[in-house]
Design an enzyme around this catalytic site. Sequence first.
Site, PDB file in Angstrom:
ATOM      1  N   PHE A  35       0.820  -1.217   0.000  1.00  0.00           N
ATOM      2  CA  PHE A  35       0.000   0.000   0.000  1.00  0.00           C
ATOM      3  C   PHE A  35       0.853   1.265   0.000  1.00  0.00           C
ATOM      4  O   PHE A  35       0.614   2.189  -0.747  1.00  0.00           O
ATOM      5  CB  PHE A  35      -0.900   0.024   1.244  1.00  0.00           C
ATOM      6  CG  PHE A  35      -2.138  -0.814   1.133  1.00  0.00           C
ATOM      7  CD1 PHE A  35      -2.520  -1.396  -0.064  1.00  0.00           C
ATOM      8  CD2 PHE A  35      -2.954  -1.001   2.250  1.00  0.00           C
ATOM      9  CE1 PHE A  35      -3.671  -2.156  -0.164  1.00  0.00           C
ATOM     10  CE2 PHE A  35      -4.117  -1.758   2.168  1.00  0.00           C
ATOM     11  CZ  PHE A  35      -4.469  -2.345   0.964  1.00  0.00           C
ATOM     12  N   HIS A 121      -6.227 -10.065   8.738  1.00  0.00           N
ATOM     13  CA  HIS A 121      -7.154  -9.353   7.857  1.00  0.00           C
ATOM     14  C   HIS A 121      -7.893 -10.282   6.896  1.00  0.00           C
ATOM     15  O   HIS A 121      -8.406  -9.839   5.874  1.00  0.00           O
ATOM     16  CB  HIS A 121      -6.408  -8.248   7.101  1.00  0.00           C
ATOM     17  CG  HIS A 121      -5.933  -7.158   8.019  1.00  0.00           C
ATOM     18  ND1 HIS A 121      -4.858  -6.339   7.744  1.00  0.00           N
ATOM     19  CD2 HIS A 121      -6.394  -6.751   9.227  1.00  0.00           C
ATOM     20  CE1 HIS A 121      -4.684  -5.488   8.753  1.00  0.00           C
ATOM     21  NE2 HIS A 121      -5.599  -5.721   9.662  1.00  0.00           N
ATOM     22  N   CYS A 152     -28.579 -18.123  -4.082  1.00  0.00           N
ATOM     23  CA  CYS A 152     -29.776 -17.668  -3.346  1.00  0.00           C
ATOM     24  C   CYS A 152     -30.093 -16.199  -3.641  1.00  0.00           C
ATOM     25  O   CYS A 152     -31.078 -15.665  -3.166  1.00  0.00           O
ATOM     26  CB  CYS A 152     -29.583 -17.865  -1.839  1.00  0.00           C
ATOM     27  SG  CYS A 152     -28.619 -16.561  -1.058  1.00  0.00           S
ATOM     28  N   ASN A 213      12.711  -4.182   7.444  1.00  0.00           N
ATOM     29  CA  ASN A 213      11.788  -3.409   6.607  1.00  0.00           C
ATOM     30  C   ASN A 213      12.576  -2.441   5.738  1.00  0.00           C
ATOM     31  O   ASN A 213      13.560  -1.880   6.188  1.00  0.00           O
ATOM     32  CB  ASN A 213      10.818  -2.617   7.503  1.00  0.00           C
ATOM     33  CG  ASN A 213       9.506  -2.344   6.817  1.00  0.00           C
ATOM     34  OD1 ASN A 213       8.843  -3.271   6.375  1.00  0.00           O
ATOM     35  ND2 ASN A 213       9.133  -1.091   6.697  1.00  0.00           N
TER      36      ASN A 213
HETATM   37  P1  CNA Z   1       2.185  -1.115   3.956  1.00  0.00           P
HETATM   38  O1  CNA Z   1       1.654  -0.056   4.822  1.00  0.00           O
HETATM   39  O2  CNA Z   1       2.015  -0.970   2.479  1.00  0.00           O
HETATM   40  O3  CNA Z   1       3.746  -1.249   4.309  1.00  0.00           O
HETATM   41  C1  CNA Z   1       4.568  -2.136   3.617  1.00  0.00           C
HETATM   42  C2  CNA Z   1       5.977  -1.959   4.187  1.00  0.00           C
HETATM   43  O4  CNA Z   1       6.774  -3.003   3.648  1.00  0.00           O
HETATM   44  C3  CNA Z   1       6.648  -0.640   3.821  1.00  0.00           C
HETATM   45  O5  CNA Z   1       7.107  -0.018   4.997  1.00  0.00           O
HETATM   46  C4  CNA Z   1       7.821  -1.042   2.918  1.00  0.00           C
HETATM   47  O6  CNA Z   1       9.001  -0.317   3.187  1.00  0.00           O
HETATM   48  C5  CNA Z   1       8.032  -2.485   3.278  1.00  0.00           C
HETATM   49  N1  CNA Z   1       8.487  -3.324   2.164  1.00  0.00           N
HETATM   50  C6  CNA Z   1       7.955  -3.413   0.929  1.00  0.00           C
HETATM   51  N2  CNA Z   1       8.590  -4.361   0.223  1.00  0.00           N
HETATM   52  C7  CNA Z   1       9.567  -4.842   1.034  1.00  0.00           C
HETATM   53  C8  CNA Z   1      10.558  -5.833   0.884  1.00  0.00           C
HETATM   54  N3  CNA Z   1      10.687  -6.522  -0.255  1.00  0.00           N
HETATM   55  N4  CNA Z   1      11.408  -6.072   1.920  1.00  0.00           N
HETATM   56  C9  CNA Z   1      11.296  -5.388   3.077  1.00  0.00           C
HETATM   57  N5  CNA Z   1      10.369  -4.437   3.278  1.00  0.00           N
HETATM   58  C10 CNA Z   1       9.516  -4.176   2.274  1.00  0.00           C
HETATM   59  O7  CNA Z   1       1.591  -2.548   4.341  1.00  0.00           O
HETATM   60  P2  CNA Z   1       1.186  -3.130   5.770  1.00  0.00           P
HETATM   61  O8  CNA Z   1       1.124  -4.585   5.609  1.00  0.00           O
HETATM   62  O9  CNA Z   1       1.973  -2.549   6.854  1.00  0.00           O
HETATM   63  O10 CNA Z   1      -0.290  -2.552   5.900  1.00  0.00           O
HETATM   64  C11 CNA Z   1      -1.287  -3.352   6.273  1.00  0.00           C
HETATM   65  C12 CNA Z   1      -2.340  -3.558   5.162  1.00  0.00           C
HETATM   66  C13 CNA Z   1      -1.792  -3.800   3.796  1.00  0.00           C
HETATM   67  C14 CNA Z   1      -3.061  -4.814   5.482  1.00  0.00           C
HETATM   68  O11 CNA Z   1      -4.388  -4.506   5.741  1.00  0.00           O
HETATM   69  C15 CNA Z   1      -2.980  -5.739   4.261  1.00  0.00           C
HETATM   70  O12 CNA Z   1      -4.146  -6.448   4.073  1.00  0.00           O
HETATM   71  C16 CNA Z   1      -2.734  -4.803   3.136  1.00  0.00           C
HETATM   72  N6  CNA Z   1      -2.150  -5.375   1.903  1.00  0.00           N
HETATM   73  C17 CNA Z   1      -1.943  -6.714   1.746  1.00  0.00           C
HETATM   74  C18 CNA Z   1      -1.393  -7.183   0.580  1.00  0.00           C
HETATM   75  C19 CNA Z   1      -1.194  -8.672   0.432  1.00  0.00           C
HETATM   76  O13 CNA Z   1      -1.963  -9.456   0.976  1.00  0.00           O
HETATM   77  N7  CNA Z   1      -0.137  -9.095  -0.256  1.00  0.00           N
HETATM   78  C20 CNA Z   1      -1.037  -6.322  -0.449  1.00  0.00           C
HETATM   79  C21 CNA Z   1      -1.275  -4.944  -0.267  1.00  0.00           C
HETATM   80  C22 CNA Z   1      -1.820  -4.486   0.910  1.00  0.00           C
END
Ligand code: CNA
Length: 238
Positions: A35, A121, A152, A213
């Site tokens: 996201f 989630h 249905c 991260n």
């Molecule tokens: P977010 O807020 O988008 O944060 C993602 C984080 O991951 C960021 O801080 C990035 O820096 C970090 N990041 C991205 N790629 C990498 C990588 N390869 N290695 C290390 N770090 C990385 O997403 P969150 O999960 O924190 O937010 C929660 C939401 C996003 C939830 O409700 C999910 O359901 C939702 N979501 C899920 C998916 C999925 O199921 N794949 C995809 C998109 C969003």
Amino acid sequence: MDEKINQLKDLINESNNIVFFGGAGVSTESGIPDFRSKDGLYNQKYKYPPELILSHTFFMAKTKDFYDFYRDKMNSLKYEPNTTHIKLAEMEKEGKLKAVVTQNIDGLHQKAGSKNVFELHGSVLRNYCMKCKKFYDAEYIFNSNDIPKCECGGIVKPDVVLYEEGLNEDTIEGAISAIENADMLIIGGTSLTVYPASGLINYYKGNKLVLINRDETNYDKRANLVINDSLGKVFSEL
Ligand code: CNA
């Protein structure tokens, strides 16, 4: 980086009850956008902001628009687990890792072989009729063209937690218990900005808190080891 990887390896070797807490960043290396990264869904242009589309109010009021976005952006069926998913499943098989707590809805941890997964989630793989509760698989939703309907007549809704909706009680309890009992907590690929999910890491009371991260988070200063790099790079070294 090498020094940090060695520290991480030492911590893993000393631990027998590891829990991994992850988010969308775990699946970006499978090709699914997160996201909040600069290439994430929140930085792309749509008819409505994604935060709004993924809310309960929007789902109820503009169901067709919700499904147009959902089918286009949330279809994880065509993606495969990456190094991180696979390594975590291996660690569980070895008995080192006890649970994965994930905010993801893509089912990729299970596809990689993980068994004890708490999906805070929900999952795109489960869908239920809002009227009679009949189950439908993900293909049914992603192959539909309009609002997916049950035989249905009810609307079929994905078992994913939209904004404004509550988390499943059993899932929360299971996740809390796993985190409370963990001797090591690895947090990865999450901005830790979505509540209440990210608040669950506060149940960890140990001194082996590792945060991996790409971007910095507000929790970095609380971690015993922070690696601001890609999960794939880190996990391929383990
Ligand atoms: P977010 O807020 O988008 O944060 C993602 C984080 O991951 C960021 O801080 C990035 O820096 C970090 N990041 C991205 N790629 C990498 C990588 N390869 N290695 C290390 N770090 C990385 O997403 P969150 O999960 O924190 O937010 C929660 C939401 C996003 C939830 O409700 C999910 O359901 C939702 N979501 C899920 C998916 C999925 O199921 N794949 C995809 C998109 C969003």
